[in-house]
Motif scaffolding. Structure first.
Motif, PDB file in Angstrom:
ATOM      1  N   LEU A 650       0.827  -1.210   0.000  1.00 17.17           N
ATOM      2  CA  LEU A 650       0.000   0.000   0.000  1.00 17.17           C
ATOM      3  C   LEU A 650       0.862   1.262   0.000  1.00 17.17           C
ATOM      4  N   ASP A 651       2.047   1.164   0.594  1.00 19.16           N
ATOM      5  CA  ASP A 651       2.959   2.314   0.515  1.00 19.16           C
ATOM      6  C   ASP A 651       3.333   2.571  -0.940  1.00 19.16           C
ATOM      7  N   GLU A 652       3.588   1.490  -1.661  1.00 23.31           N
ATOM      8  CA  GLU A 652       3.946   1.628  -3.073  1.00 23.31           C
ATOM      9  C   GLU A 652       2.757   2.168  -3.880  1.00 23.31           C
ATOM     10  N   VAL A 653       1.556   1.701  -3.522  1.00 25.70           N
ATOM     11  CA  VAL A 653       0.349   2.231  -4.178  1.00 25.70           C
ATOM     12  C   VAL A 653       0.277   3.734  -3.951  1.00 25.70           C
ATOM     13  N   GLY A 654       0.499   4.135  -2.683  1.00 30.17           N
ATOM     14  CA  GLY A 654       0.453   5.555  -2.341  1.00 30.17           C
ATOM     15  C   GLY A 654       1.498   6.340  -3.128  1.00 30.17           C
ATOM     16  N   ARG A 655       2.694   5.754  -3.257  1.00 30.16           N
ATOM     17  CA  ARG A 655       3.752   6.450  -4.001  1.00 30.16           C
ATOM     18  C   ARG A 655       3.345   6.628  -5.464  1.00 30.16           C
ATOM     19  N   ALA A 670      -6.583  -1.694  -5.593  1.00 29.30           N
ATOM     20  CA  ALA A 670      -5.564  -2.201  -4.676  1.00 29.30           C
ATOM     21  C   ALA A 670      -6.136  -2.259  -3.261  1.00 29.30           C
ATOM     22  N   ALA A 671      -6.907  -1.226  -2.889  1.00 29.65           N
ATOM     23  CA  ALA A 671      -7.475  -1.192  -1.532  1.00 29.65           C
ATOM     24  C   ALA A 671      -8.437  -2.362  -1.344  1.00 29.65           C
ATOM     25  N   GLN A 672      -9.192  -2.688  -2.393  1.00 30.32           N
ATOM     26  CA  GLN A 672     -10.137  -3.805  -2.263  1.00 30.32           C
ATOM     27  C   GLN A 672      -9.396  -5.125  -2.057  1.00 30.32           C
ATOM     28  N   VAL A 698     -13.389   1.780  22.141  1.00 35.18           N
ATOM     29  CA  VAL A 698     -14.214   2.258  21.020  1.00 35.18           C
ATOM     30  C   VAL A 698     -13.262   2.815  19.967  1.00 35.18           C
ATOM     31  N   LEU A 699     -13.393   2.289  18.745  1.00 37.65           N
ATOM     32  CA  LEU A 699     -12.470   2.683  17.675  1.00 37.65           C
ATOM     33  C   LEU A 699     -13.211   3.389  16.554  1.00 37.65           C
ATOM     34  N   ALA A 700     -12.568   4.352  15.908  1.00 42.50           N
ATOM     35  CA  ALA A 700     -13.196   5.013  14.755  1.00 42.50           C
ATOM     36  C   ALA A 700     -12.145   5.694  13.895  1.00 42.50           C
ATOM     37  N   GLU A 703     -14.001  11.876  11.273  1.00 46.27           N
ATOM     38  CA  GLU A 703     -14.902  12.464  10.277  1.00 46.27           C
ATOM     39  C   GLU A 703     -14.137  12.919   9.023  1.00 46.27           C
ATOM     40  N   GLY A 704     -14.703  12.647   7.872  1.00 48.71           N
ATOM     41  CA  GLY A 704     -14.108  13.094   6.609  1.00 48.71           C
ATOM     42  C   GLY A 704     -13.077  12.133   6.055  1.00 48.71           C
ATOM     43  N   ASP A 705     -12.717  11.111   6.812  1.00 52.08           N
ATOM     44  CA  ASP A 705     -11.665  10.190   6.380  1.00 52.08           C
ATOM     45  C   ASP A 705     -12.247   8.805   6.099  1.00 52.08           C
ATOM     46  N   MET A 755      -5.131  11.338   6.587  1.00 46.89           N
ATOM     47  CA  MET A 755      -4.867  12.480   5.706  1.00 46.89           C
ATOM     48  C   MET A 755      -4.558  13.726   6.535  1.00 46.89           C
ATOM     49  N   THR A 756      -3.674  14.556   5.996  1.00 52.51           N
ATOM     50  CA  THR A 756      -3.335  15.777   6.724  1.00 52.51           C
ATOM     51  C   THR A 756      -4.598  16.608   6.960  1.00 52.51           C
ATOM     52  N   SER A 757      -5.538  16.513   6.034  1.00 51.88           N
ATOM     53  CA  SER A 757      -6.759  17.321   6.181  1.00 51.88           C
ATOM     54  C   SER A 757      -7.702  16.782   7.254  1.00 51.88           C
ATOM     55  N   VAL A 780      -4.275   7.728  19.669  1.00 47.55           N
ATOM     56  CA  VAL A 780      -4.404   8.079  18.256  1.00 47.55           C
ATOM     57  C   VAL A 780      -3.344   7.362  17.417  1.00 47.55           C
ATOM     58  N   GLY A 781      -3.617   7.236  16.119  1.00 45.02           N
ATOM     59  CA  GLY A 781      -2.655   6.612  15.216  1.00 45.02           C
ATOM     60  C   GLY A 781      -3.045   6.827  13.771  1.00 45.02           C
ATOM     61  N   GLY A 782      -2.181   6.342  12.870  1.00 45.82           N
ATOM     62  CA  GLY A 782      -2.420   6.561  11.438  1.00 45.82           C
ATOM     63  C   GLY A 782      -1.221   7.243  10.833  1.00 45.82           C
ATOM     64  N   MET A 798      -0.050   7.300  21.617  1.00 46.89           N
ATOM     65  CA  MET A 798       0.033   7.283  20.153  1.00 46.89           C
ATOM     66  C   MET A 798       0.813   6.048  19.739  1.00 46.89           C
ATOM     67  N   SER A 799       0.438   5.445  18.613  1.00 45.04           N
ATOM     68  CA  SER A 799       1.204   4.289  18.164  1.00 45.04           C
ATOM     69  C   SER A 799       1.369   4.337  16.654  1.00 45.04           C
ATOM     70  N   TYR A 800       2.543   3.867  16.193  1.00 47.89           N
ATOM     71  CA  TYR A 800       2.785   3.829  14.752  1.00 47.89           C
ATOM     72  C   TYR A 800       2.113   2.620  14.129  1.00 47.89           C
TER      73      TYR A 800
HETATM   74 CO1  B1M Z   1      -6.096   7.329  -0.024  1.00 46.22          CO
HETATM   75  N1  B1M Z   1      -4.701   8.652   0.410  1.00 46.22           N
HETATM   76  N2  B1M Z   1      -7.260   8.700  -0.675  1.00 46.22           N
HETATM   77  N3  B1M Z   1      -7.327   5.882  -0.429  1.00 46.22           N
HETATM   78  N4  B1M Z   1      -4.616   6.122   0.385  1.00 46.22           N
HETATM   79  C1  B1M Z   1      -3.453   8.137   1.114  1.00 46.22           C
HETATM   80  C2  B1M Z   1      -3.590   8.240   2.631  1.00 46.22           C
HETATM   81  C3  B1M Z   1      -2.374   9.133   0.536  1.00 46.22           C
HETATM   82  C4  B1M Z   1      -1.157   9.347   1.469  1.00 46.22           C
HETATM   83  C5  B1M Z   1      -1.933   8.646  -0.861  1.00 46.22           C
HETATM   84  C6  B1M Z   1      -0.918   9.566  -1.504  1.00 46.22           C
HETATM   85  O1  B1M Z   1      -1.274  10.574  -2.056  1.00 46.22           O
HETATM   86  N5  B1M Z   1       0.334   9.213  -1.437  1.00 46.22           N
HETATM   87  C7  B1M Z   1      -3.242  10.435   0.307  1.00 46.22           C
HETATM   88  C8  B1M Z   1      -3.325  11.391   1.506  1.00 46.22           C
HETATM   89  C9  B1M Z   1      -2.438  12.613   1.314  1.00 46.22           C
HETATM   90  C10 B1M Z   1      -2.403  13.459   2.529  1.00 46.22           C
HETATM   91  O2  B1M Z   1      -3.362  13.793   3.133  1.00 46.22           O
HETATM   92  N6  B1M Z   1      -1.219  13.855   2.879  1.00 46.22           N
HETATM   93  C11 B1M Z   1      -4.569   9.838  -0.046  1.00 46.22           C
HETATM   94  C12 B1M Z   1      -5.595  10.529  -0.780  1.00 46.22           C
HETATM   95  C13 B1M Z   1      -5.226  11.910  -1.306  1.00 46.22           C
HETATM   96  C14 B1M Z   1      -6.867   9.969  -1.017  1.00 46.22           C
HETATM   97  C15 B1M Z   1      -8.067  10.625  -1.760  1.00 46.22           C
HETATM   98  C16 B1M Z   1      -8.273  12.130  -1.510  1.00 46.22           C
HETATM   99  C17 B1M Z   1      -7.916  10.306  -3.259  1.00 46.22           C
HETATM  100  C18 B1M Z   1      -8.980  10.948  -4.127  1.00 46.22           C
HETATM  101  O3  B1M Z   1     -10.136  10.667  -3.995  1.00 46.22           O
HETATM  102  N7  B1M Z   1      -8.518  11.804  -4.982  1.00 46.22           N
HETATM  103  C19 B1M Z   1      -9.250   9.788  -1.213  1.00 46.22           C
HETATM  104  C20 B1M Z   1      -9.766  10.375   0.097  1.00 46.22           C
HETATM  105  C21 B1M Z   1     -11.003   9.707   0.606  1.00 46.22           C
HETATM  106  C22 B1M Z   1     -11.331  10.220   2.003  1.00 46.22           C
HETATM  107  O4  B1M Z   1     -10.808   9.713   2.982  1.00 46.22           O
HETATM  108  N8  B1M Z   1     -12.186  11.224   2.123  1.00 46.22           N
HETATM  109  C23 B1M Z   1      -8.556   8.487  -0.957  1.00 46.22           C
HETATM  110  C24 B1M Z   1      -9.200   7.264  -1.052  1.00 46.22           C
HETATM  111  C25 B1M Z   1      -8.580   6.050  -0.814  1.00 46.22           C
HETATM  112  C26 B1M Z   1      -9.285   4.708  -1.012  1.00 46.22           C
HETATM  113  C27 B1M Z   1     -10.749   4.730  -0.604  1.00 46.22           C
HETATM  114  C28 B1M Z   1      -9.201   4.372  -2.494  1.00 46.22           C
HETATM  115  C29 B1M Z   1      -8.326   3.740  -0.221  1.00 46.22           C
HETATM  116  C30 B1M Z   1      -8.779   3.459   1.217  1.00 46.22           C
HETATM  117  C31 B1M Z   1      -9.600   2.187   1.333  1.00 46.22           C
HETATM  118  C32 B1M Z   1      -9.880   1.864   2.761  1.00 46.22           C
HETATM  119  O5  B1M Z   1      -9.163   2.195   3.687  1.00 46.22           O
HETATM  120  N9  B1M Z   1     -10.975   1.145   2.938  1.00 46.22           N
HETATM  121  C33 B1M Z   1      -7.028   4.537  -0.158  1.00 46.22           C
HETATM  122  C34 B1M Z   1      -5.756   3.977   0.158  1.00 46.22           C
HETATM  123  C35 B1M Z   1      -5.687   2.462   0.221  1.00 46.22           C
HETATM  124  C36 B1M Z   1      -4.608   4.776   0.412  1.00 46.22           C
HETATM  125  C37 B1M Z   1      -3.165   4.316   0.690  1.00 46.22           C
HETATM  126  C38 B1M Z   1      -2.559   3.885  -0.630  1.00 46.22           C
HETATM  127  C39 B1M Z   1      -2.973   3.203   1.683  1.00 46.22           C
HETATM  128  C40 B1M Z   1      -3.572   3.411   3.084  1.00 46.22           C
HETATM  129  C41 B1M Z   1      -3.581   2.099   3.853  1.00 46.22           C
HETATM  130  O6  B1M Z   1      -4.601   1.446   3.922  1.00 46.22           O
HETATM  131  N10 B1M Z   1      -2.399   1.686   4.347  1.00 46.22           N
HETATM  132  C42 B1M Z   1      -2.519   5.647   1.271  1.00 46.22           C
HETATM  133  C43 B1M Z   1      -1.037   5.784   0.984  1.00 46.22           C
HETATM  134  C44 B1M Z   1      -0.203   5.214   2.137  1.00 46.22           C
HETATM  135  O7  B1M Z   1      -0.575   5.289   3.300  1.00 46.22           O
HETATM  136  N11 B1M Z   1       0.915   4.658   1.795  1.00 46.22           N
HETATM  137  C45 B1M Z   1      -3.465   6.692   0.805  1.00 46.22           C
HETATM  138  C46 B1M Z   1      -2.228   0.376   5.002  1.00 46.22           C
HETATM  139  C47 B1M Z   1      -2.685   0.427   6.467  1.00 46.22           C
HETATM  140  C48 B1M Z   1      -2.546  -0.959   7.074  1.00 46.22           C
HETATM  141  O8  B1M Z   1      -1.834   1.325   7.086  1.00 46.22           O
HETATM  142  O9  B1M Z   1      -3.696   2.989   7.591  1.00 46.22           O
HETATM  143  O10 B1M Z   1      -1.291   3.621   8.013  1.00 46.22           O
HETATM  144  P1  B1M Z   1      -2.337   2.588   7.976  1.00 46.22           P
HETATM  145  O11 B1M Z   1      -2.481   1.946   9.422  1.00 46.22           O
HETATM  146  C49 B1M Z   1      -1.396   1.436  10.154  1.00 46.22           C
HETATM  147  C50 B1M Z   1      -0.739   2.482  11.058  1.00 46.22           C
HETATM  148  O12 B1M Z   1      -0.833   3.805  10.604  1.00 46.22           O
HETATM  149  C51 B1M Z   1      -1.367   2.267  12.377  1.00 46.22           C
HETATM  150  O13 B1M Z   1      -1.601   0.878  12.383  1.00 46.22           O
HETATM  151  C52 B1M Z   1      -1.967   0.425  11.094  1.00 46.22           C
HETATM  152  C53 B1M Z   1      -1.470  -0.980  10.903  1.00 46.22           C
HETATM  153  O14 B1M Z   1      -0.081  -1.051  11.061  1.00 46.22           O
HETATM  154  N12 B1M Z   1      -2.615   2.920  12.752  1.00 46.22           N
HETATM  155  C54 B1M Z   1      -2.951   3.086  14.035  1.00 46.22           C
HETATM  156  C55 B1M Z   1      -3.655   3.363  11.997  1.00 46.22           C
HETATM  157  N13 B1M Z   1      -4.632   3.813  12.760  1.00 46.22           N
HETATM  158  C56 B1M Z   1      -4.232   3.662  14.031  1.00 46.22           C
HETATM  159  C57 B1M Z   1      -4.867   3.944  15.238  1.00 46.22           C
HETATM  160  C58 B1M Z   1      -4.171   3.646  16.402  1.00 46.22           C
HETATM  161  C59 B1M Z   1      -2.912   3.102  16.394  1.00 46.22           C
HETATM  162  C60 B1M Z   1      -2.286   2.803  15.221  1.00 46.22           C
HETATM  163  O15 B1M Z   1      -4.712   3.857  17.604  1.00 46.22           O
HETATM  164  C61 B1M Z   1      -6.068   4.038  17.719  1.00 46.22           C
END
Ligand code: B1M
Length: 806
Positions: A650-655, A670-672, A698-700, A703-705, A755-757, A780-782, A798-800
């Protein structure tokens, strides 16, 4: 104005026309504010809407837009107004009409529905059409001169809106305008060329770009639109970037727009942030200018979402990849029979890599629902390759299903020249914006004489003139008969090709039938292809993975002067000569991508080396990814699968998304695939997990994400460590989170944001807990959350990653 005259007016346009400016801010100045919808102003404060229109007319607008942008049934339903779509639209058109009088044109505005079409979203094509239809009907009844389908982010949704226009009134003039990003594509990855070529093919009177990043940001887009189609280009940009809030003043805006006229725009106006003063400045700037000369390419053009291919005299042979076809025993036939499409994707990808310009799709298994299979196969092909599609069926219902789903301009393959079928085929192609292959066979059956077959082509062109279907969008197939049943068969087909070429028609052939029942089939097929190319053939249906055949194509194109600068041949020839031993053809075979899979450990130097599981996720291959994951879970455990394969993928997808290699469709695919693997890992973790209760979390996702994959992983890991988890899902408001935590007696609330937003929403939740004096902790995390940020908003932890959350 009468529909025919509107068309003629735009066809004869010689000087720039000025469109009005933004609506929302003008309405706000006159008393509109949320939660009322801007469209409701037409009912509740019609005088204010009239004033806005009159302001724009007085400023020099020659076209004004109705206040109906968000008036589709789906959009209005969010506020319980879905059943009033027609009434609201009619009212908006009546008001605009009243302000416009006879001298100014009224464009009925139709904006996006807010939902995405399948497979990117949940809305079917039919649902989208039905959502737009009442809106369009109201606009037509209220007196709009034309419909302006605008701010489109997805070519397929634009297609559905156009279908609604045609259903309401077949001859209603319409323009289609898209919003292009900084990289020059829509969010769904549609290029300006694809948008323009499709708009022209579907019968629009203009194609446009609106909203976006201000006038300067659209200069290149306008140039590309104008270069791709002979349609007036409409452009009405924002006065700047809406989120930045610093809009250009009227004079600066008009100066920026002058460059848009020079780039080839014909109709110019403003979107967000523009006012009557901006339009006045525009009108002054545009006065006394004439339209810039543009030079759109002619000939047949087919396109997918982003790739455009031109075919015809002087151009290289078009390769229609034939391998997605259920008529032969193959994994494709087995899978399509079960409505599974992994092999279809694989074939689409490998044929694209091997040099196909069009991908043929044939799902004609009698025992299945072919309409469904065609729809789903088109989605599969589009997710794997950005090329135009050739819809291969003799059933018009199946063809229509494909036409509705294919983004871009596909090829219908095929209809015969029998009167009724031919006319129905042309009407279908016109309705959806497609090209048509016509087999040179009529009520008399297949004619032996090549000249006679070519006479059929003359009659087809005559019928096309009657139907108003451009002859340039017809491809004639003079039919290949086996040499085994008549030794003149090859010659007669070649003669038909020559004759059709002399008529100015385009030709296509499937070649392999020539050798049916004979030995050395490859030899005959290739020789026949070379001769047909010599006769002027424009397209061939063949197997692009046959490198020897592709070698002949490249060589013949070079020899018949259809390879400018010999560039294709040189590129291909360099590879051909690169032989260590064992003959050129053998070496080439060895170099071919096996099955065409991308990714895996064979990534070229400098690229990330992904595991097979990660590569499958990247390809959006859900079935393949699940297969790999099942194998790996035993070896590496469910958490290992997530952290070592899923997260890097997914990092590569994001890149790739960030660098513009991927667009939304690939991101979603890819997300599916990743979600499916996550669900599998969850099952496994829970099987392994502890049964002791360590408290409630309770996990969530805030809003907006909408990113919930990571949060789901955290939920699973917490459960497996013995916590009771109440998962509220994604896009959850602060109050709901806090209320749920209180109701469930949670000790911890866990928030995720990617997302930063959306990260600032976490602060809102913490503020709400303080406001209510809640006793639970908030972690919090993400990916977008740093320890520093967590501390600064007063989070308790906070956790990575998911394990850290425990
Ligand atoms: Co979007 N997306 N996406 N996306 N997406 C990112 C986040 C982005 C970085 C991609 C990029 O541009 N490189 C970018 C955000 C940019 C920014 O804000 N800086 C982005 C964007 C722009 C968007 C849209 C705006 C695209 C568009 O529509 N033009 C849109 C926004 C929708 C919205 O939210 N309103 C969008 C949509 C989507 C999909 C729906 C297609 C899909 C999500 C599907 C889904 O989740 N059901 C998606 C995906 C898959 C990604 C990337 C590729 C992968 C995210 C992911 O699932 N990672 C992402 C790029 C990236 O992150 N490399 C990207 C795998 C997951 C296991 O990791 O979520 O980090 P992560 O969780 C980790 C840790 O962070 C931590 O533990 C987890 C497991 O280790 N963690 C916690 C997470 N939450 C935690 C809470 C905790 C503790 C730890 O405590 C409570």
């Amino acid at each position: 104005m009468e529909q025919r005259r509107v068309r003629e007016f735009f066809r004869g346009l010689r000087s720039p026309l000025v469109l009005d400016g933004g609506m929302g801010t003008q309405l706000a100045e006159r008393g509109w504010h949320p939660p009322m919808l801007p469209e409701e102003m037409c009912l509740h404060m019609p005088q204010a809407v009239l004033e806005v229109h009159r302001g724009y007319v007085a400023s020099g607008a020659a076209v004004i837009e109705t206040n109906s942008f968000g008036g589709s049934v789906r959009k209005l339903s969010l506020k319980g107004l879905g059943d009033r779509a027609e009434e609201l639209a009619r009212r908006s058109a009546e008001l605009a009409r009243r302000a416009a009088g006879d001298q100014v044109l009224v464009a009925g505005s139709v904006g996006p529905s807010g939902d995405m079409l399948k497979p990117l979203g949940d809305m079917s094509f039919q649902e989208a059409v039905m959502s737009f239809e009442p809106q369009v009907r109201g606009l037509v009844e209220g007196g709009a001169d034309l419909i302006l389908v605008e701010t489109m982010l997805d070519l397929k949704e634009a297609k559905a809106a156009v279908e609604a226009v045609k259903r309401v009134r077949e001859d209603m003039p319409f323009v289609v305008s898209f919003t292009f990003d900084r990289d020059g594509r829509t969010v769904s990855g549609d290029s300006p060329e694809a948008a323009a070529i499709w708009a022209e093919a579907v019968g629009a009177i203009g194609v446009g770009a609106n909203c976006g990043l201000g006038p300067r940001g659209y200069v290149e887009v306008v140039r590309r639109l104008a270069g791709a189609a002979s349609l007036p280009v409409w452009v009405y940009p924002n006065a700047g970037v809406p989120s930045a809030g610093d809009y250009l003043g009227p004079q600066e805006f008009a100066e920026g727009c002058a460059a848009l006229l020079e780039a080839g725009a014909s109709v110019i106006g403003g979107c967000c942030g523009t006012t009557p003063e901006h339009v006045k400045a525009l009108a002054a700037m545009a006065a006394n200018r004439s339209l810039a000369a543009t030079d759109a390419a002619g000939g047949l053009r087919l396109c997918g979402r982003s790739k455009v291919f031109s075919f015809g005299p002087g151009l290289p042979l078009g390769i229609i990849g034939e391998r997605i076809n259920v008529s032969r025993k193959s994994p494709i036939r087995e899978q399509v029979g079960l409505y599974r499409y992994g092999a279809v994707k694989e074939e689409a990808r490998s044929q694209a890599l091997a040099g196909a310009s069009v991908i043929d799709v044939n799902v004609g298994l009698p025992e299945i629902d072919q309409v469904r299979a065609m729809r789903e196969a088109v989605w599969a092909v589009e997710s794997a390759a950005p090329l135009p599609i050739s819809l291969d069926s003799d059933d018009l219902g199946v063809l229509e299903a494909g036409l509705r789903e294919a983004a871009g301009v596909p090829l219908i393959n095929s209809v015969t020249a029998k009167e009724e079928q031919l006319r129905l085929g042309m009407r279908l192609a016109m309705r959806y914006g497609a090209a048509l292959t016509v087999l040179l066979i009529d009520h008399r059956g297949i004619l032996e004489d090549g000249l006679e077959r070519a006479r059929i082509a003359e009659r087809v062109l005559e019928a096309a003139r009657e139907e108003g279907f451009p002859g340039s969008r017809i491809v004639f197939d003079p039919l290949t008969l086996t040499l085994g049943s008549g030794e003149a068969n090859g010659l007669e087909t070649l003669r038909a090709v020559r004759e059709v070429v002399a008529l100015g028609g385009l030709t296509s052939l499937g070649i392999s039938n020539v050798s049916h029942g004979l030995p050395a089939r490859g030899l005959l097929n290739r020789s026949f292809l070379a001769m047909a190319m010599g006769a002027g053939l424009d397209m061939v249906i063949c197997n692009p993975l046959d490198r020897e055949l592709m070698g002949i194509v490249k060589a013949c194109d070079a020899l018949r002067g259809r390879d400018k600068g010999l560039s294709c041949f040189m590129a291909f020839g360099a590879d051909w000569c690169d032989v260590p031993s064992g003959g050129a053809l053998g070496a080439l075979k060895a170099k071919q991508p096996e099955g065409g899979a991308v990714g895996g450990s064979k990534a070229p130097d400098g690229e990330v080396h992904l595991s097979p599981l990660a590569a499958k996720v990247l390809d959006g291959d859900e079935e393949g990814a699940l297969g790999e994951a099942r194998r790996l879970i035993d070896l590496e455990g469910p958490l290992g699968v997530i952290s070592d394969h899923l997260v890097p993928a997914l990092d590569e997808v994001g890149r790739r998304y960030e660098t513009g290699e991927f667009f939304l469709p690939q991101l979603i695919e890819a997300a599916q695939a990743a979600s499916a693997v996550c669900a599998l890992a969850e099952e496994e973790l829970l099987r392994e997990g502890s049964s002791a209760s360590r408290g409630t979390v309770v996990l969530a996702t805030v809003e907006g994400d909408l990113h919930d994959l990571g949060k789901n992983v955290v939920a699973t890991v917490l459960k497996s460590h013995g916590y009771r988890v109440v998962d509220l899902g994604k896009d959850v408001k602060a109050e709901r989170i806090v209320e749920a935590a209180l109701r469930e007696g949670a000790q911890v609330v866990g928030l995720s944001a990617l997302m930063t937003s959306t990260v600032p929403r976490m602060k809102e939740v913490i503020e709400e807990t303080h406001r209510r004096g809640c006793g639970f902790k908030v972690i919090v995390g993400g990916a977008a959350v740093s320890p520093w940020y967590a501390r600064s908003i007063g989070a308790d932890g906070m956790s990575y990653d998911a394990v850290g959350a425990c």
